[in-house]
Design a protein around this motif. Structure first.
Motif, PDB file in Angstrom:
ATOM      1  N   GLN A   1      -0.739   4.516  -1.052  1.00 44.88           N
ATOM      2  CA  GLN A   1      -1.576   5.719  -0.994  1.00 44.88           C
ATOM      3  C   GLN A   1      -1.525   6.315   0.407  1.00 44.88           C
ATOM      4  O   GLN A   1      -1.837   5.624   1.389  1.00 44.88           O
ATOM      5  CB  GLN A   1      -3.012   5.379  -1.367  1.00 44.88           C
ATOM      6  CG  GLN A   1      -3.182   4.958  -2.813  1.00 44.88           C
ATOM      7  CD  GLN A   1      -4.644   4.791  -3.192  1.00 44.88           C
ATOM      8  OE1 GLN A   1      -5.534   5.324  -2.535  1.00 44.88           O
ATOM      9  NE2 GLN A   1      -4.894   4.042  -4.246  1.00 44.88           N
TER      10      GLN A   1
ATOM     11  N   SER B   1       0.396  13.992  -6.900  1.00 42.64           N
ATOM     12  CA  SER B   1       0.796  12.587  -6.780  1.00 42.64           C
ATOM     13  C   SER B   1       2.248  12.423  -6.356  1.00 42.64           C
ATOM     14  O   SER B   1       2.755  11.299  -6.321  1.00 42.64           O
ATOM     15  CB  SER B   1       0.574  11.872  -8.121  1.00 42.64           C
ATOM     16  OG  SER B   1       1.280  12.523  -9.160  1.00 42.64           O
TER      17      SER B   1
ATOM     18  N   ALA C   1     -11.425   9.292  -5.538  1.00 46.03           N
ATOM     19  CA  ALA C   1     -10.477   8.249  -5.937  1.00 46.03           C
ATOM     20  C   ALA C   1     -11.111   6.874  -6.009  1.00 46.03           C
ATOM     21  O   ALA C   1     -10.715   6.034  -6.804  1.00 46.03           O
ATOM     22  CB  ALA C   1      -9.292   8.227  -4.969  1.00 46.03           C
TER      23      ALA C   1
ATOM     24  N   GLU D   1       0.843  -1.193   0.000  1.00 49.30           N
ATOM     25  CA  GLU D   1       0.000   0.000   0.000  1.00 49.30           C
ATOM     26  C   GLU D   1       0.883   1.250   0.000  1.00 49.30           C
ATOM     27  O   GLU D   1       1.773   1.389   0.837  1.00 49.30           O
ATOM     28  CB  GLU D   1      -0.878   0.017   1.252  1.00 49.30           C
ATOM     29  CG  GLU D   1      -1.856   1.168   1.309  1.00 49.30           C
ATOM     30  CD  GLU D   1      -2.864   1.118   0.179  1.00 49.30           C
ATOM     31  OE1 GLU D   1      -2.675   1.877  -0.803  1.00 49.30           O
ATOM     32  OE2 GLU D   1      -3.815   0.314   0.258  1.00 49.30           O
TER      33      GLU D   1
ATOM     34  N   GLU E   1       2.957  10.120  -3.148  1.00 48.54           N
ATOM     35  CA  GLU E   1       2.752   8.692  -3.433  1.00 48.54           C
ATOM     36  C   GLU E   1       3.869   8.136  -4.295  1.00 48.54           C
ATOM     37  O   GLU E   1       4.371   7.035  -4.049  1.00 48.54           O
ATOM     38  CB  GLU E   1       1.398   8.495  -4.113  1.00 48.54           C
ATOM     39  CG  GLU E   1       1.061   7.043  -4.373  1.00 48.54           C
ATOM     40  CD  GLU E   1      -0.336   6.862  -4.938  1.00 48.54           C
ATOM     41  OE1 GLU E   1      -0.643   5.750  -5.392  1.00 48.54           O
ATOM     42  OE2 GLU E   1      -1.111   7.831  -4.931  1.00 48.54           O
TER      43      GLU E   1
END
Length: 1273
Positions: free
Chosen positions: A403, A611, A570, A401, A614
Motif C-alpha cells: 500500500q 488501485s 481503508a 507491504e 498498488e
C-alpha cells in the motif's frame, strides 16, 4: 497521485441566466392592440402590462405609450421593498411586478453577498420594468403578434456609460462560492466589460431556451435631436460605506487596501559580468577554490624549499625503495608476546610503530580467536549457522507491504494525521478512475491537432458505452459503474466528460447540434440549460479537456474522462472491495478493447484507476527475479575466480580454484539477509520490494569485500607454517580493519532508520542487521570454511569434489613449481601506481583536481530538487508511465484544496462567524477574504480560485433578501422553493404560483437577526435544512450536493462544529517542485491565518500525504549524514586512537558524499527518502575504500613515502579487486532491472559511489598521506 479534481457538484440546475432574461420577460407587457406613436417624455411609459405569451410560456409586454400609473398604497409598498427608488407613479401592473419579483429572486442569492452589486443589478431591472420615466430611455423598435395581440418584439434601452460601467465594476469580482467562480460567469456569461454583459442580457433566444423572449439593444449614445435621455439611476461602488462588499467581492474596498501584500517571489542571488550571469554561490566557490589553490602551491613550495635546505642534493627520491622488501608490511615479524608492537626490519630505520590500545586488543583477540577457530572449524561453522537458521524461522510470518500510504508515509506524519481527521470527520476524497485520449502531432515538433471533431466525440460515446457495460464480479455480485460512482444529486454519476454537454446521451448529439453545441457550451457551460450535465450541474471545460492554452478550449488536443467513485476509510474493513473489483475490470477493458479502438483512430490512450499504483507495485515484486538470479550467478563466478590462485600447472588447477568456497560465501550472504528479514518479520515488521531486490545486492557487495581481504591475508602468510598459524596471523592482521569497516557500515546503515518514510526506515534496519550478521558469519563460519578449504588444498583434494584426491606424483610436481610471487595487481601497485603518485607534481594535481570536484559538487548541490517522480517508482513497462506523462502535459486544473477549520464556535457571542465568512459585514481579514487575496497571486500562493464557502452560502440562504430560499410552512417545517416538490412537480407541467406552498413564509425577518447573523438556536436549527436543501433555479444556494460533506454535524448542537471545510483548487502542478512549493505555501498561509484569527486551520489535499516529507528533506538529509559521519569518526577514533587518521578518514568520506551529491545534480536524481538513505549508506560503503588503506598506512614503518607504498602494495590490490570490482559487478547487474527506481537510485548512485570511492581511496587518500605530516598516534 490524484491531481485531477472536478467542481465538486455544487449546485444543480442553476439556470441562473434565467434570472436576467426572465426578469426582462416579466416586465414586457401591454394590453393595447395597436402601437401608438412613441412619446418620449417624463411620466410616460413605453410598455405596460402583459399582452400575451410565447409558446414556451414566457410572457410578452404590450407596446403602450401612455402616462405612468399611480399604484395603490399596498402595491406601492411592495414596489419599494424591491425598488426603493420608485416612490410615485410606475409603468408596471401588479401582475407584471409579481412576475418581476418571482424572477429576480434567482439573482438575489448569487449577488446578495455584495449589497452594492445587488442594488445596482436590481435598479437596472426596476427602471426597465417600472420606472415612471420609462419612455425617456426605452424605445420599442419592433412588435409581433401573440395570442391575437400586438406584443413587443424588440426595444432599444439607453443607459449611460457611467451606470453601465459602475454596474460591472461593482459586480465583476463578486464570488459565486458554490462553483468556486465569479457570479458574473452565471449572470453575465463571463463578460469582461459592461458592453459584453449587456449584449448577453439582451440577446433574444428561441422558444425553450433560457433568455430574453425579445431583443434588447443596450445603447449608450443618443441620436441627434432626439428627446431620449439615457437611464442614469444611482450606481453604488462596491466599496460604498453603506452598501459595502467584502474584500473577497471587492478587493478595491478601503478596508482591504491596508492588507499585507503577498511576499514577492524570492529570486536567487546572482552576479552579472557582461553578458554572463553567475549565481552568487558559484562565484563564491570559484573564488574560494582559487584561494585554496594558491595556498596549496605556496605551502608545497615552502615545504620543498625547507626540505632542500635541510637535506641538500643528496635527498632520496620520495618513494625510494631502500631495502627491497625491507619496509614491506608483509615482512614485519610478529612478536607473539607483544603483538601490538611491530619491529621494523629495515636496518636504516630502527624506529618501532606502536599500535593503539584498542587495535592491540583487537589484534590479540583475533589472533587467539583465529587459532581457536582454525582448530575447531566444524564447531564454529555449525554453531554460527544454527543461530542464523533460528533467526530465519521468523520468515514464517513474512509479509510484503504494497500500500503506497504505508510505504511512503510515516505514522507520525502531520499530513497523515490531517488526512485521518479529514476522512473521519468529513469524508474521504473520492476514488479516481481516468482515461486520457489525445491526438498525435503530425510532425515530431509539430502542434497536435484539435481533438474536438465529430468522429472523436462519437468514439467517446462508444468508449462510454463499453465502460457502462462493465460488470465486475465481487463475491458473486456483479458490480457496474452506477453501483459505485459518486452521485451528488439524483441517480446520475458525476462523470467528468464533454459528453455531459449532451447529458451522456448519444441521441442528444444531433438534437443539440453536434460539435457546434459542444463548442458553444465551452463558453456558456454555466448559463445554458442544455449544457448542464446529466447530474444537473455545470461542467467546467478545464476538467474534461487538456492540451489547450488560456481559454481556447476548441484547440484542446486531449479528452480527459474522469469517473469519481465513492471512497471509504481503508482501515475499516473492505468497504472498497466493490470499487477495487470494478477497477480491475476497467483496466482490463482499457488494455484489451479501448486501447486498440483508440489507436485505430490514430489517437493515444492512457488510463489509470485508484488501485493501479498498488497493483503495479505488486507486479513489480516478481519482475526482476531473473535479474536477481543472473546477478548472483555473476557474483558467484567472480568471487570464485577472485578467491582462487593462478594455477602454475594444469594439475594444480583443481587445487587452486575456490569455487566451493565462493559458493559458500554467497550462501552466507543469503543467510544473513534471510536471518535479518526473519528477525524483523517475527516482530510483525512487513518487508518491502526494495528489501527483496536491493539488500541482497548490497550485502553481497559489502560482504564479498571482507571475504577477499581475509583470503588474501591468509595467502600472504608463509606456506610452511601450520594452517592455524596462518589463520591466526591473517586474522590478527586484517581483523581490526574489518571490524572498523563493518561497524562503520552497520552504524551508517542504522542511521537510515531515523528517516520517517516507512519503506526506507525498514530497509535501513534490515540492511544494518543483515550487514552485522554477514560480518559475524564472515569471522565465524567463513573463517571455518577458509580453514577447511586450505586444508583441502594442502591435502591435495579437488575443489568442489573434496573426496577426490590427486596422486602424490602430481602433488610433488605442483609443489616443485609453486613459488611465492606477487599478483598482477600487486605488481602494478608497487611498480606503477605508487611511484606515479609519489611525483610531487602529480600529488599537487591530485589534491587540486579532487578539491575542484568537491567545491563544484557543493555548487551543484543547490540544484538538486526534492521529490520522487511517480514514473520512477514503477516498472518501465507499466501502463502508468504514459499516464503520468500525459497528466503533466494535458491537465489544466490543479488538485482540490481544502481549508479545514477545527472547533468553529457558531454561537452569537463568538467572533468566529465573521472571522470566517466573506460576505457583507464579515471581517476584512477573515479566512475566506484572505483566501481570495491569495488567489490573486497564484504564482506564489498556488491557490487558483476563491474558496467555495458553505458558511457564506448558508448566511445568504437564511437572509430575508433571499426570500425564495429559507422558507417554512405554517407548522414551522421546511418549505422548499416554488420550483421544487411538493410546491411544484416540473414533470407535470410548468410551475405556477400558489398550491400547497402558497402560505410559505421566509424563515426570518431582519428583526429576527442580530446584525444579519442568526442566533445560536437559529443557526443550530437551520443548518441541517440548508445542507439538505436542493439547489434549483429559484434558489441556487441550496447546500445539498455542494456541501453535503463539508460540515461535520456530529455534536454540533453544543454550539461548536468540530470540523468544516472550505474548498478551492491549487494551480496546475506539473513538476515535483510545484507540489512541494504548493504544500509549503498552503501551510505557511494557514499558519499565519491560525495565528491571526486564533483558530485552528489547516490545509488538506490528496497529495500532501506523499509530498510532506520533501518540505524538510534537506534538513533530514544533512542531519542524518552528519550523524553517520560522526558515528564513523567515533568508531575510527576509538579503534585507532588517532585523531589525525580519524579526521582524514572523515574528510575523505565527506568529499565522497559531496561528490556523490554533485553527480546526483548532474544526472537529475532528486532528493527524497530513497536517495537520503542511499547517501547515508554510501558513508558506510565508502568506509571500506578508506579504512583498509589508512589502517595499513598506520601500522607500516618508515617515512611517509615508504608507508604509503607499503599500504598500497599490501591493501591496494585487495581494495581494487576485493572491494571495487566486487561492488562494480554487483551494481552493474541492477542496470538490467525493469524497475526504474532501481536503475536510477541504485544502479546510477551506487555506480557513482564505487567510482568516486575507488578514486578517493586509491588516488586521493595516498596523495594526502604523502603530502601532509601524519603519524599513527
Amino acid at each position: 497521485m490524484k491531481i485531477m479534481g472536478f467542481p465538486v457538484i455544487f449546485s444543480a440546475r442553476i439556470t441562473l441566466l434565467l434570472l436576467q432574461v426572465l426578469v426582462l420577460s416579466s416586465m414586457h407587457s401591454l394590453t393595447t392592440a395597436q402601437t401608438p406613436r412613441a412619446i418620449h417624455s417624463d411620466e410616460y411609459c413605453a410598455m405596460y402590462d402583459i399582452c400575451g405569451q410565447r409558446s414556451d410560456g414566457k410572457v410578452l409586454n404590450c407596446p403602450y405609450s401612455s402616462p405612468s400609473v399611480k399604484p395603490d398604497d399596498l402595491f406601492s409598498a411592495k414596489i419599494q421593498s424591491l425598488c426603493p427608488s420608485l416612490n410615485g407613479n410606475v409603468c408596471c401592473s401588479e401582475q407584471q411586478f409579481e412576475t418581476l419579483r418571482a424572477q429576480v429572486q434567482q439573482a438575489i442569492p448569487i449577488l446578495v453577498g455584495c449589497p452594492a452589486c445587488l442594488r445596482n443589478f436590481l435598479n437596472l431591472f426596476c427602471e426597465l420594468s417600472c420606472s415612471p420615466n420609462q419612455s425617456l430611455f426605452i424605445n420599442v423598435t419592433s412588435v409581433s403578434e401573440a395570442t391575437g395581440n400586438t406584443t413587443v418584439d424588440g426595444i432599444d434601452f439607453y443607459v449611460t456609460e457611467t451606470f453601465g460601467d459602475g454596474l460591472y465594476q461593482a459586480c465583476k469580482d463578486v464570488k459565486f462560492g458554490t462553483m468556486n467562480t465569479r457570479a458574473i460567469d452565471f449572470v453575465g456569461a463571463g463578460a469582461s466589460n459592461y458592453e459584453e454583459w449587456f449584449a448577453f442580457l439582451g440577446e433574444k433566444v428561441p422558444p425553450g431556451g433560457p433568455g430574453s423572449p425579445y431583443s434588447i439593444h443596450f445603447k449608450t449614445t443618443i441620436p441627434d435631436s432626439s428627446p431620449i435621455k439615457p437611464m442614469n439611476a444611482s450606481v453604488y461602488s462596491c466599496n460604498d460605506t453603506s452598501l459595502g462588499c467584502s474584500c473577497g467581492d471587492c478587493p478595491s474596498a478601503p478596508v482591504c487596501s491596508g492588507s499585507e501584500p503577498s511576499p514577492p517571489i524570492k529570486e536567487l542571488c546572482s552576479i552579472r559580468m557582461g553578458s554572463l550571469k553567475v549565481r552568487c554561490v558559484d562565484f563564491s566557490i570559484a573564488l574560494l577554490y582559487i584561494l585554496l589553490v594558491f595556498v596549496l602551491f605556496g605551502w608545497v613550495f615552502m615545504q620543498r624549499t625547507r626540505q632542500e635546505g635541510r637535506v641538500g642534493s643528496n635527498v632520496e627520491p620520495l618513494l625510494n625503495d631502500t631495502g627491497g622488501e625491507g619496509s614491506s608490511f608483509t615482512n614485519i615479524p610478529r612478536d607473539e608476546t607483544h603483538p601490538e608492537e611491530v619491529q621494523v626490519m629495515d636496518p636504516h630505520k630502527q624506529n618501532a610503530m606502536q599500535l593503539s590500545y584498542v587495535q592491540g586488543c583487537l589484534s590479540r583477540f583475533y589472533r587467539a580467536y583465529g587459532r581457536w577457530a582454525a582448530r575447531k572449524p566444524s564447531t564454529v561453522l555449525c554453531s554460527s549457522l544454527a543461530i542464523v537458521l533460528l533467526l530465519c524461522l521468523g520468515l514464517l510470518r513474512f509479509k510484503v507491504e504494497t500500500q503506497p500510504e504505508k510505504l511512503w508515509v510515516g505514522p507520525g506524519s502531520k499530513a497523515a494525521e490531517e488526512k485521518d481527521f479529514f476522512d473521519s470527520h468529513l469524508a474521504p476524497f473520492y476514488r479516481i478512475e481516468q482515461l486520457i485520449i489525445a491526438t498525435i502531432p503530425e510532425s515530431e515538433n509539430g502542434k497536435p491537432p484539435s481533438i474536438i471533431t465529430e468522429d472523436n466525440i462519437q468514439l467517446l460515446f462508444e468508449i462510454q458505452e463499453k465502460v457502462d457495460g462493465i460488470r465486475a464480479n465481487y463475491s458473486g455480485l456483479f458490480v457496474s459503474l452506477t453501483d459505485i460512482c459518486l452521485k451528488p444529486l439524483g441517480d446520475d454519476c458525476a462523470t467528468q466528460s464533454i459528453l455531459q454537454y449532451f447529458q451522456m446521451d448519444p441521441d442528444n448529439y444531433d438534437n443539440y447540434g453536434g460539435v457546434e453545441h459542444a463548442e458553444y457550451c465551452f463558453q456558456h457551460y454555466t448559463s445554458t440549460e442544455t449544457c448542464f450535465s446529466a447530474f444537473k450541474a455545470p461542467l467546467e471545460p478545464t476538467t474534461a479537456l487538456g492540451g489547450f492554452s488560456g481559454n481556447n478550449y476548441s484547440e484542446a488536443s486531449a479528452f480527459i474522462i474522469t469517473y469519481p467513485v465513492n471512497n471509504a476509510i481503508a482501515k475499516f474493513g473492505d468497504e472498497n472491495g466493490k470499487a477495487t473489483a470494478w477497477e480491475k475490470a476497467f483496466i482490463q477493458l482499457a488494455k484489451e478493447e479501448l486501447l486498440p479502438m483508440v489507436q485505430s483512430s490514430n489517437l493515444t490512450l492512457s488510463f489509470s484507476s485508484e488501485s493501479s499504483i498498488e497493483e503495479e507495485l505488486k507486479r513489480e515484486s516478481t519482475a526482476d527475479v531473473i535479474t536477481i538470479l543472473v546477478s548472483y550467478i555473476v557474483m558467484f563466478a567472480y568471487i570464485s575466480v577472485t578467491l582462487g590462485d593462478t594455477p602454475h600447472h594444469l594439475s594444480s588447477f583443481y587445487l587452486s580454484t575456490k569455487v566451493l568456497l565462493g559458493l559458500s560465501g554467497v550462501l552466507l550472504v543469503m543467510l544473513s539477509v534471510l536471518g535479518s528479514v526473519g528477525f524483523f518479520s517475527a516482530f510483525g515488521v512487513k518487508s518491502t520490494l526494495i528489501i527483496m531486490e536491493v539488500i541482497p545486492f548490497l550485502v553481497l557487495a559489502v560482504g564479498v569485500d571482507n571475504m577477499c581481504i581475509i583470503v588474501d591475508a591468509v595467502k600472504r602468510q608463509p606456506s610452511d607454517i601450520p594452517i592455524e598459524d596462518q589463520i591466526s596471523n591473517a586474522m590478527g592482521e586484517v581483523g581490526p580493519s574489518i571490524t572498523l569497516a563493518s561497524l562503520s557500515e552497520v552504524l551508517a546503515f542504522a542511521v537510515g532508520s531515523f528517516v520517517s518514510m516507512p519503506a526506507c526506515r525498514v530497509f535501513s534496519m534490515i540492511a544494518a542487521l543483515a550487514v552485522l550478521l554477514d560480518f559475524l558469519l564472515q569471522i565465524t563460519a567463513f573463517v571455518a570454511l577458509v580453514t577447511l578449504d586450505f586444508e583441502r588444498a594442502k591435502d591435495n583434494r579437488v575443489d568442489c569434489f573434496p573426496c577426490i584426491k590427486l596422486n602424490r606424483h602430481s602433488m610433488e610436481q605442483t609443489e616443485g613449481t609453486r613459488q611465492e610471487t606477487d599478483g598482477l595487481l600487486t605488481r602494478y601497485m608497487k611498480e606503477v601506481h605508487a611511484p606515479f603518485l609519489g611525483l610531487w607534481v602529480v600529488k599537487i594535481l591530485v589534491i587540486a583536481i579532487f578539491g575542484a570536484f568537491t567545491l563544484a559538487s557543493i555548487a551543484l548541490c543547490t540544484r538538486i530538487e526534492p521529490g520522487l517522480e511517480q514514473q520512477i517508482a514503477l516498472p518501465r513497462d507499466s501502463y502508468l508511465q504514459g499516464y503520468f506523462s500525459n497528466i503533466s502535459e494535458y491537465l489544466r486544473v490543479g488538485p482540490p484544496l481544502y481549508f479545514v477549520v477545527k472547533d468553529y464556535n457558531y454561537s452569537l457571542e463568538s467572533k468566529h462567524t465573521n472571522q470566517l465568512c466573506s460576505i457583507s459585514k464579515c471581517d476584512s481579514n477573515s479566512l475566506l477574504n484572505e483566501i481570495s487575496r491569495a488567489s490573486l497571486v497564484p504564482k506564489s500562493s498556488y491557490i487558483a480560485k476563491p474558496a467555495a464557502s458553505w458558511l457564506d452560502d448558508f448566511l445568504v440562504w437564511i437572509s430575508p433578501e433571499a426570500f425564495s430560499c429559507c422558507r417554512k410552512f405554517t407548522n414551522d417545517s421546511y418549505c422548499p422553493p416554488d420550483d421544487q416538490p411538493p410546491c411544484c412537480f416540473p414533470d407535470e407541467g410548468p410551475c405556477e404560483f400558489g398550491g400547497v406552498c402558497k402560505d410559505c413564509t421566509t424563515c426570518f425577518r431582519h428583526s429576527d437577526l442580530v446584525n444579519d447573523r442568526p442566533s445560536t438556536a437559529q443557526f443550530k436549527e437551520k443548518l441541517p435544512w440548508f445542507l439538505d436543501a436542493l439547489p434549483s433555479a429559484d434558489c441556487a444556494k441550496g447546500g445539498h450536493g455542494a456541501y453535503t460533506n463539508s460540515v461535520d454535524l456530529n455534536g454540533y448542537k453544543g454550539g461548536v462544529i468540530q470540523a468544516s471545510e472550505f474548498r478551492t483548487y491549487h494551480t496546475p502542478l506539473n513538476k515535483q517542485g510545484d507540489y512541494v512549493n504548493a504544500i509549503r505555501a498552503a501551510r505557511e498561509f494557514c499558519s499565519k491565518i491560525s495565528a491571526s484569527l486564533k483558530m485552528d486551520v489547516f490545509p488538506y489535499s490528496v497529495f500532501y500525504i506523499f509530498f510532506e516529507q520533501y518540505l524538510d528533506v534537506w534538513k533530514i538529509a544533512l542531519i542524518n549524514i552528519a550523524i553517520a559521519l560522526g558515528a564513523v569518526f567515533v568508531v575510527c577514533l576509538v579503534i585507532t586512537s588517532s585523531v589525525w587518521s580519524s579526521a582524514i578518514i572523515l574528510l575523505v568520506l565527506l568529499m565522497i558524499i559531496l561528490d556523490l551529491l554533485g553527480v546526483m545534480a548532474i544526472l537529475g536524481i532528486q532528493l527524497n527518502a530513497v536517495s537520503v538513505v542511499n547517501l547515508i549508506m554510501s558513508i558506510g560503503i565508502a568506509v571500506e575504500f578508506c579504512v583498509h588503506i589508512a589502517h595499513a598506512f598506520m601500522v607500516s614503518s618508515g617515512d611517509r613515502s615508504q608507508r604509503a607504498r607499503t599500504a598500497l602494495c599490501t591493501m591496494g590490490a585487495s581494495v581494487f579487486s576485493g572491494i571495487t570490482l566486487t561492488k562494480l559487478v554487483g551494481v552493474l547487474v541492477l542496470f538490467f532491472s525493469t524497475s526504474e527506481i532501481f536503475v536510477v537510485y541504485y544502479f546510477q548512485m551506487y555506480l557513482a559511489l564505487v567510482i568516486i570511492g575507488f578514486l578517493h581511496g586509491l588516488v586521493f587518500l595516498p596523495a594526502l598521506f604523502l603530502h601532509f605530516p601524519f603519524t599513527s598516534n
